[in-house]
Design an enzyme around this catalytic site. Structure first.
Site, PDB file in Angstrom:
ATOM      1  N   GLY A   1      54.139  23.677  38.530  1.00 35.14           N
ATOM      2  CA  GLY A   1      54.278  24.033  39.826  1.00 35.14           C
ATOM      3  C   GLY A   1      55.510  23.447  40.242  1.00 35.14           C
ATOM      4  O   GLY A   1      55.655  23.193  41.536  1.00 35.14           O
TER       5      GLY A   1
ATOM      6  N   ALA B   1      60.345  26.997  39.467  1.00 34.67           N
ATOM      7  CA  ALA B   1      60.379  28.147  38.612  1.00 34.67           C
ATOM      8  C   ALA B   1      58.933  28.842  38.936  1.00 34.67           C
ATOM      9  O   ALA B   1      58.603  29.900  39.319  1.00 34.67           O
ATOM     10  CB  ALA B   1      60.748  28.031  37.352  1.00 34.67           C
TER      11      ALA B   1
ATOM     12  N   SER C   1      56.914  17.807  41.651  1.00 34.04           N
ATOM     13  CA  SER C   1      57.456  18.182  40.232  1.00 34.04           C
ATOM     14  C   SER C   1      58.805  17.895  40.114  1.00 34.04           C
ATOM     15  O   SER C   1      59.316  17.292  41.037  1.00 34.04           O
ATOM     16  CB  SER C   1      57.388  19.642  40.478  1.00 34.04           C
ATOM     17  OG  SER C   1      56.227  20.133  40.580  1.00 34.04           O
TER      18      SER C   1
ATOM     19  N   SER D   1      61.627  19.191  39.766  1.00 37.84           N
ATOM     20  CA  SER D   1      62.558  20.027  40.151  1.00 37.84           C
ATOM     21  C   SER D   1      63.008  19.108  41.465  1.00 37.84           C
ATOM     22  O   SER D   1      64.349  19.371  41.905  1.00 37.84           O
ATOM     23  CB  SER D   1      62.023  21.047  40.966  1.00 37.84           C
ATOM     24  OG  SER D   1      61.227  22.163  40.001  1.00 37.84           O
TER      25      SER D   1
ATOM     26  N   HIS E   1      73.385  13.845  30.251  1.00 35.91           N
ATOM     27  CA  HIS E   1      74.105  13.666  31.311  1.00 35.91           C
ATOM     28  C   HIS E   1      75.053  12.457  31.457  1.00 35.91           C
ATOM     29  O   HIS E   1      74.587  11.614  30.976  1.00 35.91           O
ATOM     30  CB  HIS E   1      73.236  13.730  32.504  1.00 35.91           C
ATOM     31  CG  HIS E   1      73.641  14.109  33.911  1.00 35.91           C
ATOM     32  ND1 HIS E   1      74.828  12.972  34.633  1.00 35.91           N
ATOM     33  CD2 HIS E   1      73.776  15.115  34.801  1.00 35.91           C
ATOM     34  CE1 HIS E   1      75.178  13.684  35.784  1.00 35.91           C
ATOM     35  NE2 HIS E   1      74.337  14.799  35.851  1.00 35.91           N
TER      36      HIS E   1
ATOM     37  N   ARG F   1      81.292  12.912  41.011  1.00 36.40           N
ATOM     38  CA  ARG F   1      82.444  13.441  40.440  1.00 36.40           C
ATOM     39  C   ARG F   1      82.930  14.673  41.185  1.00 36.40           C
ATOM     40  O   ARG F   1      84.229  14.800  41.139  1.00 36.40           O
ATOM     41  CB  ARG F   1      82.365  13.418  38.884  1.00 36.40           C
ATOM     42  CG  ARG F   1      82.344  12.167  38.097  1.00 36.40           C
ATOM     43  CD  ARG F   1      81.875  12.208  36.655  1.00 36.40           C
ATOM     44  NE  ARG F   1      80.488  12.819  36.264  1.00 36.40           N
ATOM     45  CZ  ARG F   1      80.385  13.836  35.931  1.00 36.40           C
ATOM     46  NH1 ARG F   1      81.140  14.510  34.967  1.00 36.40           N
ATOM     47  NH2 ARG F   1      78.819  14.383  35.604  1.00 36.40           N
TER      48      ARG F   1
ATOM     49  N   VAL G   1      68.737  24.426  38.525  1.00 36.34           N
ATOM     50  CA  VAL G   1      67.941  24.485  40.049  1.00 36.34           C
ATOM     51  C   VAL G   1      68.145  26.117  40.358  1.00 36.34           C
ATOM     52  O   VAL G   1      67.149  26.677  40.715  1.00 36.34           O
ATOM     53  CB  VAL G   1      68.255  23.704  41.098  1.00 36.34           C
ATOM     54  CG1 VAL G   1      67.178  22.492  41.145  1.00 36.34           C
ATOM     55  CG2 VAL G   1      69.656  23.470  41.468  1.00 36.34           C
TER      56      VAL G   1
END
Lengths: 248, 659
Positions: free
Chosen positions: B13, B16, B42, B44, B257, B273, B411
């Site tokens: 959910g 996407a 979610s 996201s 990351h 950054r 995203v």
């Protein structure tokens, strides 16, 4: 050399949890205390995970982002609603009492069904941009301009993470099951502020112009005091009440 | 067992999944979304700094377009990406962001006139043009030539997810929350839906669908230190793998990351950054320009993360009792900027570190962040092996990121993929292929199998702890399949994971709690996560080159001659200990941008013989059609618009560009 501020980890925490599994006919609500050795930079997320892994694998709780942004882990921490994932144990006394957020359906132990409540609120208040322009939206063309300050003001209200702390802290919500809460009223002010939403004050009045809406608020200010995102909830509700009073 | 029938079943959910749901629903199909958690929770929502889309509105973005976004993404991928898919993506991203703007996302906007920015450690004043006032602005990110990351402060993913979820609610799309797909129902190369477990009651049900879409995000939780949410356990990819038929692409391509806060691994955005923040070592020396004079702190994530680890290994880290780390310095951006544009970062620092980034340095170290690999699909999002199975977003490998994803492209990908795959599923349902006849016996068979599997775990008298094995898996992955990889360590990891798989068959539960039983959940997920982990470790062991985020200390060069290939992993034997690997060639002769130097990182690579041939061919094609518009030149090299749904093929309007 710089150091991350550290806390001398010498305490044994006594974490008391209000437990109940509604799926288990033999379960009755009870308090259970777990002992946990405190560690550096320990959060309630880490402490509860440790209890589940080492002491009681049946313990239920909800964490998703564990970074204070998704709103999953609202619970009552020593009497106050808050996000457990970003609560450091060093900021709490040795005796910690945890209970599920009230006003929401209990799933089990510290897990409550905020998702169902929030979806219901969204459906009822229609928390989306209402615009006849969306029907045949042309996304090949330039976007509509918006004043930079206005975009920032909308984001200020859009930051709500629907954690439910404001509902748990609300006197009206405890008395009226149908109260939309500060979370709902904030969303109304958010869409009211947004020029992309074409709804009029009369239409907003239809949604929140009664005691299950903006006139149910008793201005106890628990919502704003407890909001983990520090949203200006009381101001927004007061503002909305004035607008709605003028409309109605 | 309860059976729910729908046209389209979306598992996941997040952005996407919900965008794909909206697309299929608009085309008149019934859609059900399953989500492990309430949809607005979610992962996201965790995207902070921005969404890449070449709008070109603000000064730092002037002159940007799809061509530059395409080239940046391909270079970022270290030429591992499918260039047609990258083109489809770069072309659709501006449409995605404009749709979201209309749906209510409060994108930060360009303000006309002077403003102060921080570049390379120095304050500058720039003046934004009148014409751009009020349009969507963007910030700088790593590995890009233009300021392309459109943002909502540093809560971009949150604002996008809420607007998207609200649109899904408006469209009356049901989201069945706290539901977990345990297995895909399939027969004869056709997927028919999933067997699903209710995470509140423990009840099983069958969701039968004509098209099924996996949109479950990444699988970062196979690592001990990850920025990922705790739900990112890769169950969508895992159940696709467990069909024994569907393949997973490039599972060894794992992104770390640069700025996970130390030691918790919580993300602070690349926007720090991008907006001018610096990386400092234990002596507070700015070290990135020493390694990467071109892009400094803003090289791609794989390069910056490697340089950071290299610098720590060379003895320049800061030391604490948790271990070694480096510093992120955003003090130079000033209180006003931090309080407005980096407020989530400020909150995270306050709550988790007890520091204020306005005055203090932020302790950081690279942490697992993104899974470039996932369910292998074609450019429409459908599995080549299992008809009716689609995938979108981080869970998929269609494959636009190759071996390294650029910040802000994920995203953007979620929404773009949702737009494309939603339509593809609707097309599929409308086609002859979409009407499947299936027997209730097949559904019952899969239901029974899952019930027996769960009972097998619940009733086992085994002695192993699921939690302990989970910890060991995560430890192995972080130690042996991390940023710097080596054959010996990878072999060790493959052995350890095999052993953990054997031990995982001997898990015994201590709790028999009615309902979902969190211990049982950990046990069955662990068994699947071990398979994913093995795909990563074994794929990394076999790939004897270094490309993007996959770095082999014993094979430090990118090897286009032997490895211009995508790894495909399948798991044909249910009780097997290793995946079966096959390789799919990337055709240099079809690339719009043939392999070369990325513009940062290592200049040393082994060329593919086709590279020079393709470069000559491109020069001759372009030589024959000089002076025409960029779209025609692009089309001559690698046409792609025919691959998009018809309504997404038009040019994008842009400030100062005639279309």
């Amino acid at each position: 050399m710089k150091q991350i501020p550290l806390h001398a980890a010498t305490r044994t925490l006594q974490i008391t949890i209000l437990r109940h599994n509604p799926r288990d006919p033999a379960s009755t609500p009870r308090l259970q205390t777990f002992k946990v050795e405190e560690a550096d930079a320990m959060t309630l997320f880490i402490a509860l995970s440790e209890i589940r892994e080492r002491q009681d694998p049946s313990l239920q709780f909800d964490f998703v982002c564990r970074a204070g942004i998704c709103g999953s882990c609202g619970m009552i921490i020593n009497g106050r609603p808050g996000l457990a994932c970003r609560t450091l144990t060093k900021d709490l006394p040795e005796n910690i009492t945890l209970a599920p957020l009230p006003a929401f359906e209990l799933i089990g132990d510290l897990s409550v069904n905020t998702g169902k409540w929030m979806r219901g609120m969204s459906e009822r208040l229609e928390t989306w941009v209402h615009s006849n322009k969306l029907e045949d939206l042309n996304i090949d063309t330039m976007e509509q301009p918006m004043e930079p300050e206005l975009a920032e003001q909308i984001y200020e209200l859009d930051r709500c993470i629907e954690c439910g702390c404001c509902v748990a802290a609300c006197g009206t919500a405890r008395m009226r099951e149908d109260f939309v809460g500060a979370v709902g009223l904030n969303q109304i002010t958010r869409f009211r502020l947004d020029p992309r939403d074409q709804r009029t004050d009369a239409e907003f009045y239809e949604l929140v112009g009664d005691e299950s809406g903006v006139f149910g608020c008793m201005t106890l200010l628990g919502c704003e005091d407890m909001c983990p995102k520090e949203l200006p909830l009381a101001t927004q509700i007061a503002f909305l009440r004035r607008r709605m009073a003028c409309t109605g | 067992m309860r059976t729910i029938v729908t046209d389209v079943l979306i598992i996941g959910g997040g952005l996407a999944g919900q965008r794909a749901a909206i697309g299929a629903k608009r085309r008149g199909h019934d859609v059900v979304v399953l989500s492990l958690v309430p949809a607005k929770r979610s992962h996201s929502a965790a995207a902070q700094g921005g969404m890449q889309a070449s709008l070109g509105n603000c000064l730092g973005a002037a002159g940007d377009n799809e061509d530059i976004h395409f080239a940046d993404t391909v270079r970022g991928s270290d030429w591992g990406a499918d260039q047609e898919v990258v083109r489809m993506f770069a072309h659709t991203a501006p449409k995605a962001i404009r749709e979201l703007a209309a749906w209510g996302v409060p994108w930060n906007r360009v303000a006309r006139g002077d403003r102060e920015i921080t570049v390379d450690g120095v304050k500058e004043t720039i003046s934004e043009p009148e014409a751009a006032h009020g349009l969507i602005t963007s910030r700088n990110f790593g590995g890009t030539q233009k300021w392309r990351a459109c943002y909502v402060s540093d809560g971009t993913g949150h604002a996008m997810l809420y607007a998207m979820s609200n649109q899904a609610i408006a469209a009356n799309i049901p989201v069945h929350e706290r539901m977990e797909a345990l297995a895909l129902i399939h027969a004869d190369g056709r997927c028919h839906g999933a067997i699903v477990r209710n995470l509140m009651t423990g009840e099983l049900s069958a969701y039968v669908a004509r098209a099924t879409c996996i949109a479950t995000g990444g699988f970062g939780r196979i690592y001990r230190v990850s920025t990922n949410a705790v739900i990112n356990e890769g169950m969508g990819a895992a159940i696709a793998l467990e069909t024994g038929v569907a393949t997973l692409g490039n599972m060894e391509a794992i992104q770390f990351h640069p700025t996970g806060i130390f030691p918790a691994g919580i993300l602070v955005t690349e926007g720090c950054r991008g907006d001018g923040g610096l990386l400092l070592d234990g002596n507070e020396h700015r070290f990135m320009p020493d390694y990467e004079p071109e892009k400094k702190e803003l090289a791609s994530r794989d390069v910056v993360s490697r340089r950071m680890e290299e610098h720590i290994t060379a003895g320049h880290g800061a030391h604490t009792r948790f271990g070694e780390h480096l510093w992120l310095d955003i003090r130079l951006l000033g209180a006003d900027h931090i309080n407005n544009k980096l407020r989530e970062v400020k909150e995270i620092c306050k709550y988790f570190l007890g520091v204020d980034p306005v005055n203090d340095l932020i302790p950081v170290r690279p942490a697992q962040h993104y899974s470039m690999g996932g369910v292998r699909t074609d450019h429409r999002g459908e599995s080549p092996q299992l008809r009716g199975l689609f995938a979108a977003g981080e869970a998929a490998c269609w494959d636009m990121h190759g071996f390294n994803r650029l910040g802000g492209n994920s995203v953007a990908e979620t929404v773009v993929a949702g737009m494309i795959v939603g339509d593809a599923m609707a097309d599929f349902c409308d086609s002859a292929d979409g009407s499947a006849v299936l027997s209730t016996a097949l559904v019952a068979e899969f239901g029974t199998r899952e019930r027996q599997r769960l009972a097998g775990i619940s009733n086992s008298v085994g002695t192993e702890s699921a939690f302990e094995l989970m910890r060991l898996m995560q430890e192995t992955m972080t130690t042996n399949v991390g940023i710097f990889r080596h054959g010996d360590r990878l072999e060790q990891a493959v052995r350890t994971l095999g052993e953990l798989q054997r031990r995982a068959r001997n898990i015994g539960l201590r709790s028999a709690a009615p309902g979902a039983n969190p211990e049982l959940v950990t046990a069955y997920r662990l068994q699947r996560m071990l398979k994913l982990a093995q795909c990563v470790a074994y794929g990394a062991l076999q790939r004897t080159e270094s490309r993007g985020a996959h770095f082999r200390a014993d094979y430090p060069k990118r090897d286009d001659l032997n490895w211009m290939r995508r790894t495909l992993a399948s798991w044909p034997q249910e009780d097997g200990e290793k995946p079966q690997l096959e390789y799919e060639a990337l055709d240099v002769m079809r690339m719009e941008l043939p392999p070369g130097w990325r513009g940062y990182g290592s200049r040393d690579y082994i060329e593919h013989p086709d590279t020079a041939r393709r470069e000559q061919q491109i020069a001759s094609i372009l030589g024959e059609i000089p002076g025409i518009d960029r779209h025609a030149r692009q089309r001559a090299l690698m046409p792609f618009r025919h691959l998009l749904p018809v309504h997404l093929r038009q040019d994008n309007a842009r400030l100062g560009e005639d279309t």
